[in-house]
Design a protein around this motif. Structure first.
Motif, PDB file in Angstrom:
ATOM      1  N   GLN A 188      42.842  43.422  40.785  1.00  0.00           N
ATOM      2  CA  GLN A 188      43.734  43.753  41.888  1.00  0.00           C
ATOM      3  C   GLN A 188      44.840  44.692  41.402  1.00  0.00           C
ATOM      4  O   GLN A 188      45.219  45.630  42.087  1.00  0.00           O
ATOM      5  N   PHE A 189      45.340  44.454  40.188  1.00  0.00           N
ATOM      6  CA  PHE A 189      46.354  45.326  39.608  1.00  0.00           C
ATOM      7  C   PHE A 189      45.793  46.732  39.442  1.00  0.00           C
ATOM      8  O   PHE A 189      46.447  47.716  39.793  1.00  0.00           O
ATOM      9  N   GLN A 190      44.576  46.838  38.919  1.00  0.00           N
ATOM     10  CA  GLN A 190      43.946  48.144  38.742  1.00  0.00           C
ATOM     11  C   GLN A 190      43.717  48.812  40.092  1.00  0.00           C
ATOM     12  O   GLN A 190      43.894  50.020  40.230  1.00  0.00           O
ATOM     13  N   SER A 191      43.340  48.028  41.084  1.00  0.00           N
ATOM     14  CA  SER A 191      43.110  48.559  42.420  1.00  0.00           C
ATOM     15  C   SER A 191      44.416  49.098  43.012  1.00  0.00           C
ATOM     16  O   SER A 191      44.426  50.167  43.624  1.00  0.00           O
ATOM     17  N   ASN A 192      45.518  48.383  42.824  1.00  0.00           N
ATOM     18  CA  ASN A 192      46.822  48.848  43.308  1.00  0.00           C
ATOM     19  C   ASN A 192      47.255  50.113  42.592  1.00  0.00           C
ATOM     20  O   ASN A 192      47.781  51.035  43.200  1.00  0.00           O
ATOM     21  N   GLU A 193      47.033  50.141  41.274  1.00  0.00           N
ATOM     22  CA  GLU A 193      47.352  51.334  40.491  1.00  0.00           C
ATOM     23  C   GLU A 193      46.542  52.524  40.965  1.00  0.00           C
ATOM     24  O   GLU A 193      47.058  53.623  41.100  1.00  0.00           O
ATOM     25  N   LEU A 194      45.271  52.305  41.209  1.00  0.00           N
ATOM     26  CA  LEU A 194      44.388  53.368  41.671  1.00  0.00           C
ATOM     27  C   LEU A 194      44.836  53.872  43.043  1.00  0.00           C
ATOM     28  O   LEU A 194      44.894  55.079  43.273  1.00  0.00           O
ATOM     29  N   ALA A 195      45.174  52.973  43.936  1.00  0.00           N
ATOM     30  CA  ALA A 195      45.628  53.363  45.270  1.00  0.00           C
ATOM     31  C   ALA A 195      46.909  54.184  45.185  1.00  0.00           C
ATOM     32  O   ALA A 195      47.072  55.193  45.887  1.00  0.00           O
ATOM     33  N   GLN A 196      47.817  53.787  44.308  1.00  0.00           N
ATOM     34  CA  GLN A 196      49.067  54.525  44.126  1.00  0.00           C
ATOM     35  C   GLN A 196      48.788  55.912  43.545  1.00  0.00           C
ATOM     36  O   GLN A 196      49.363  56.904  43.980  1.00  0.00           O
ATOM     37  N   PHE A 197      47.898  55.980  42.579  1.00  0.00           N
ATOM     38  CA  PHE A 197      47.533  57.261  41.973  1.00  0.00           C
ATOM     39  C   PHE A 197      46.922  58.189  43.018  1.00  0.00           C
ATOM     40  O   PHE A 197      47.265  59.369  43.092  1.00  0.00           O
ATOM     41  N   ILE A 198      46.038  57.667  43.842  1.00  0.00           N
ATOM     42  CA  ILE A 198      45.382  58.472  44.877  1.00  0.00           C
ATOM     43  C   ILE A 198      46.414  58.978  45.885  1.00  0.00           C
ATOM     44  O   ILE A 198      46.378  60.149  46.282  1.00  0.00           O
TER      45      ILE A 198
END
Length: 78
Positions: A5-15
């Motif tokens: 979930q942390f990686q998913s949030n990071e990815l969403a923020q990066f996108i």
């Protein structure tokens, strides 16, 4: 917190950041094309004339003002 979930949030923020960068780059490219075509009528020399500089500055300012107005209207629609 689940690591995925942390990686998913990071990815969403990066996108989201990359989308913003792409929008800014697109705006600068459009602004450059529009203002260049409007203000530079002849073959440019090593410097812009005072009228070309003034035209470019005014054109860019108007373009940015209009972009802000459009973004605010879209935000109000949501």
């Amino acid at each position: 917190m689940d690591p995925s979930q942390f990686q998913s949030n990071e990815l969403a923020q990066f996108i989201a950041q990359e989308k913003e960068r792409a929008m800014v780059n697109e705006m600068v490219a459009k602004l450059t094309n529009v203002c260049w075509d409007k203000c530079i009528t002849g073959t440019p020399g090593s410097k812009f004339s005072s009228s070309e500089s003034s035209c470019l500055s005014n054109c860019a300012r108007r373009y940015m003002d209009l972009s802000v107005i459009i973004m605010k209207r879209f935000q109000n629609m949501q």
